[in-house]
Motif scaffolding. Structure first.
Motif, PDB file in Angstrom:
ATOM      1  N   GLU A 115     -13.130   7.811   9.640  1.00 43.97           N
ATOM      2  CA  GLU A 115     -12.973   7.326   8.273  1.00 43.97           C
ATOM      3  C   GLU A 115     -11.559   7.597   7.765  1.00 43.97           C
ATOM      4  N   GLY A 116     -11.004   8.762   8.108  1.00 44.80           N
ATOM      5  CA  GLY A 116      -9.653   9.094   7.690  1.00 44.80           C
ATOM      6  C   GLY A 116      -8.629   8.128   8.240  1.00 44.80           C
ATOM      7  N   GLU A 117      -8.794   7.718   9.488  1.00 42.60           N
ATOM      8  CA  GLU A 117      -7.863   6.753  10.084  1.00 42.60           C
ATOM      9  C   GLU A 117      -7.978   5.400   9.404  1.00 42.60           C
ATOM     10  N   ARG A 118      -9.194   4.996   9.113  1.00 50.22           N
ATOM     11  CA  ARG A 118      -9.372   3.711   8.428  1.00 50.22           C
ATOM     12  C   ARG A 118      -8.747   3.749   7.029  1.00 50.22           C
ATOM     13  N   TRP A 119      -8.912   4.896   6.340  1.00 51.51           N
ATOM     14  CA  TRP A 119      -8.323   5.027   4.992  1.00 51.51           C
ATOM     15  C   TRP A 119      -6.803   4.946   5.060  1.00 51.51           C
ATOM     16  N   GLN A 120      -6.200   5.660   6.001  1.00 50.05           N
ATOM     17  CA  GLN A 120      -4.746   5.630   6.118  1.00 50.05           C
ATOM     18  C   GLN A 120      -4.235   4.244   6.491  1.00 50.05           C
ATOM     19  N   ALA A 121      -4.976   3.534   7.323  1.00 54.17           N
ATOM     20  CA  ALA A 121      -4.575   2.177   7.689  1.00 54.17           C
ATOM     21  C   ALA A 121      -4.632   1.253   6.473  1.00 54.17           C
ATOM     22  N   LEU A 122      -5.671   1.426   5.640  1.00 49.80           N
ATOM     23  CA  LEU A 122      -5.791   0.616   4.431  1.00 49.80           C
ATOM     24  C   LEU A 122      -4.632   0.900   3.477  1.00 49.80           C
TER      25      LEU A 122
ATOM     26  N   GLN B 259     -10.778   4.951  -6.587  1.00 55.50           N
ATOM     27  CA  GLN B 259     -10.152   5.804  -5.579  1.00 55.50           C
ATOM     28  C   GLN B 259      -8.737   5.355  -5.237  1.00 55.50           C
ATOM     29  N   LEU B 260      -8.480   4.051  -5.369  1.00 49.04           N
ATOM     30  CA  LEU B 260      -7.173   3.511  -4.991  1.00 49.04           C
ATOM     31  C   LEU B 260      -6.136   3.633  -6.098  1.00 49.04           C
ATOM     32  N   LEU B 261      -6.582   3.810  -7.343  1.00 50.87           N
ATOM     33  CA  LEU B 261      -5.626   3.962  -8.434  1.00 50.87           C
ATOM     34  C   LEU B 261      -4.758   5.189  -8.175  1.00 50.87           C
ATOM     35  N   GLY B 262      -3.440   4.998  -8.161  1.00 52.14           N
ATOM     36  CA  GLY B 262      -2.521   6.090  -7.874  1.00 52.14           C
ATOM     37  C   GLY B 262      -2.106   6.159  -6.418  1.00 52.14           C
ATOM     38  N   GLN B 263      -2.878   5.557  -5.523  1.00 47.72           N
ATOM     39  CA  GLN B 263      -2.495   5.485  -4.118  1.00 47.72           C
ATOM     40  C   GLN B 263      -1.459   4.375  -3.930  1.00 47.72           C
ATOM     41  N   ALA B 264      -0.549   4.569  -2.969  1.00 48.74           N
ATOM     42  CA  ALA B 264       0.468   3.559  -2.650  1.00 48.74           C
ATOM     43  C   ALA B 264       1.255   3.128  -3.888  1.00 48.74           C
ATOM     44  N   GLY B 265       1.338   4.020  -4.880  1.00 48.46           N
ATOM     45  CA  GLY B 265       2.085   3.694  -6.102  1.00 48.46           C
ATOM     46  C   GLY B 265       1.366   2.739  -7.025  1.00 48.46           C
ATOM     47  N   ILE B 266       0.069   2.493  -6.816  1.00 50.99           N
ATOM     48  CA  ILE B 266      -0.685   1.538  -7.640  1.00 50.99           C
ATOM     49  C   ILE B 266      -0.903   2.129  -9.028  1.00 50.99           C
TER      50      ILE B 266
END
Length: 457
Positions: free
Chosen positions: A49-56, A95-102
Motif C-alpha cells: 500500500e505504501g508503494e502504491r501511495w508513493q506512486a500516486l 487525505q490528499l489535501l496538502g500532499q504534492a503541494g495541493i
C-alpha cells in the motif's frame, strides 16, 4: 444537477494554487477531456500500500508541476458504449489535501444523469467527511417541464416535497403545481436535509448555485429561488450564474436585514414623529411596510424614546424589535451599533433605514438590493439629482469598522473612508432625501400622500 462538472472545472481554473479535481461518483470521457492532465488510480502493479501511495503522489506531483491542476479518477471502464471512469473513495480527497503541494481539492460528489435537478437515493451523495464548502447545484431549466422530465429520481423528489414541511405551512406555497416544480419547490430541494444538504458535514459552508440563468425571466425566477433558499439558516449565500457564458456569475444573494432606526425623540418636531399618522398606519408603520414588500430577509426596528409605543407598531406590522438603552448618546450610530451586535452571523449586510422617511419606496429598496447582489460593492447609497440620500446598505465586511466608530460619529463616515467600495446609485424618487424633521414638512407630505391614496382608490 445542472452543471456540477462545469462548476468543478471552472473553480479549478479560477484557483491560483495547485488544485486537484476528482469525483466520488463517476465521470465520462467528454468531461475528463476538460482537464489538462488525468491521473488514473489502479494502474500500479506494486506490492505494498505504501508503494502504491508513493506512486500516486509522484504522478500527481508531476502533473501539478506542469499544469497546476489535474484530474484524479478511479479505474476506467466501458458502459453503454461510453467510456467512463469510476470515482475515488470518499476518504481519499481529504487525505490528499496538502500532499504534492495541493491546496484545493474540488470533488464532484453526485450524479444526475444530465438532468437539472435531483433528489439523492439512500446511497447518495458521497460527500468527503473533510468537506469545508458544499455547493448544491440546480439548473433553472428545472422549472421548464414536468417533474418526470427535469428531475433525476423524480419519485424521490415527490416523496421529499409531499411530506409535511414547515416551509409549505409558512406561506401556503406549493412545491409542485400542475406536475411542475415551483420556485419554492426548487429552493426546498436545494436545502432539504435529505436533498441538497444530505451528507453535509457539520460546520461546512453551504453555498447553492442556480445555473443556466441567461434571460431576464430566468434571472427573476432564480432570484426568487435564492431568497427562498436563504430561509435555511445553514445557507451562507446563493450564487446565480451561467457557467458556460462570458458572465459565469450573475449575482450573489445574501441575507440583508433592514434596520429601521426609530429611537429618536424628535425634538425639532415636538412630537415623536415615527408615531404620527400616515395614511391608514403611522410614519413608522409605512417605513416597515415598504421594507417588507421587498426581498430583505428580516426587518428589525431599534427603539429608544417611547419604546413601548414604537415596539407595539413594529410588532403589529410584523417586524422584530430591539431596544437601545443608550439611544440618547448619538442616537443614530448607537442604535445601528446595537443592531449590528445582535445580528446572527449569517446576515450578509444591513440596509440602514430611518423611521422618519415614509416616502422611500419599495422600488428604491429593491434597486439597492439588486445592485448589491449583482455589482459586489460593500457600500451602496442612493442619489437623486446628484444628492446622496437614505437608506444606505453596508456589507458585513464593514461591521467591525462600524462598531469601532466613536460617539459623535455617524455611519456616513464609513462612506467617506471607503470611496473605492462605494456605489452611488441614481434613483428617480426624491423620497430618499425627505426627512419629516418639522411639522411643516410632515403636513406637506402627509397631505400629498393622502391625496395620492384617495386618487388611487
Amino acid at each position: 444537477g445542472g452543471g456540477k462538472s462545469s462548476l468543478m472545472f471552472a473553480l479549478a481554473r479560477a484557483w491560483p494554487g495547485r488544485t486537484l479535481i476528482t469525483t466520488t461518483t463517476r465521470i465520462f470521457a467528454a468531461q475528463m477531456n476538460l482537464a489538462p492532465a488525468v491521473v488514473q488510480m489502479g494502474d500500479e502493479a506494486l506490492e505494498t500500500e505504501g508503494e502504491r501511495w508513493q506512486a500516486l503522489i509522484s504522478s500527481l506531483e508531476a502533473s501539478l508541476d506542469q499544469f497546476g491542476r489535474c484530474l484524479l479518477v478511479g479505474p476506467v471502464g466501458a458502459g453503454s458504449n461510453v467510456e467512463k471512469a469510476l470515482g475515488v473513495p470518499s476518504e481519499l480527497p481529504g487525505q490528499l489535501l496538502g500532499q504534492a503541494g495541493i491546496d484545493l481539492v474540488v470533488v464532484e460528489a453526485d450524479g444526475s444523469r444530465m438532468r437539472p435537478i435531483k433528489a439523492p437515493a439512500n446511497h447518495e451523495p458521497v460527500v468527503p467527511p473533510e468537506t469545508t464548502l458544499l455547493v448544491p447545484v440546480a439548473g433553472i431549466d428545472a422549472l421548464a417541464g414536468p417533474v418526470e422530465a427535469v428531475a433525476h429520481r423524480p419519485e424521490r423528489v415527490r416523496e421529499l416535497l409531499t411530506a409535511h414541511d414547515e416551509w409549505a405551512a409558512a406561506d401556503g406555497q406549493s412545491f409542485i403545481e400542475e406536475g411542475r416544480l415551483t420556485a419554492v419547490g426548487i429552493a426546498r430541494l436545494l436545502t432539504h436535509p435529505q436533498g441538497g444538504l444530505k451528507g453535509a458535514p457539520e460546520g461546512a459552508r453551504i453555498v447553492p448555485l442556480i445555473n443556466k440563468v441567461e434571460t431576464a425571466v430566468q434571472f427573476a425566477a432564480a432570484r426568487q429561488i435564492a431568497h427562498l433558499a436563504l430561509r435555511e439558516p445553514r445557507v451562507e449565500q446563493v450564487v446565480i450564474g451561467a457557467l458556460r457564458t462570458p458572465e459565469p456569475v450573475r449575482a450573489v444573494v445574501r441575507r440583508v436585514t433592514a434596520v429601521i432606526l426609530a429611537a429618536g425623540s424628535a425634538s425639532r418636531m415636538g412630537r415623536t414623529k415615527q408615531l404620527l399618522p400616515w395614511g391608514d398606519t403611522t410614519v413608522l408603520g409605512q417605513v416597515i411596510r415598504s421594507a417588507r414588500e421587498t426581498a430583505v430577509s428580516h426587518v428589525l426596528v431599534v427603539s429608544g424614546h417611547e419604546a413601548e409605543a414604537v415596539e407595539a407598531i413594529a410588532q403589529a406590522e410584523g417586524a422584530a424589535t430591539l431596544h437601545n438603552p443608550r439611544y440618547a448618546e448619538g442616537e443614530m450610530l448607537s442604535s445601528l451599533q446595537t443592531a449590528v451586535r445582535a445580528l446572527p452571523p449569517n446576515v450578509g449586510a444591513v440596509l440602514v433605514m430611518l423611521a422618519d422617511q415614509p416616502l422611500v419606496t419599495p422600488e428604491t429598496i429593491e434597486r439597492l438590493l439588486q445592485a448589491y447582489e449583482q455589482q459586489g460593492y460593500g457600500l451602496i447609497a442612493p442619489t437623486y439629482e446628484g444628492q446622496r440620500g437614505n437608506p444606505v446598505l453596508i456589507d458585513r465586511r464593514y461591521f467591525a469598522a462600524l462598531l469601532a466608530l466613536p460617539v459623535g460619529a455617524a455611519p456616513r463616515h464609513l462612506l467617506r473612508r471607503h470611496p473605492e467600495d462605494l456605489l452611488l446609485l441614481p434613483v428617480d424618487s426624491p423620497g430618499i432625501l425627505i426627512d419629516l424633521d418639522d411639522p411643516q414638512t410632515y403636513e406637506r407630505w402627509r397631505m400629498g400622500n393622502s391625496k395620492q391614496q384617495t386618487g388611487n382608490n
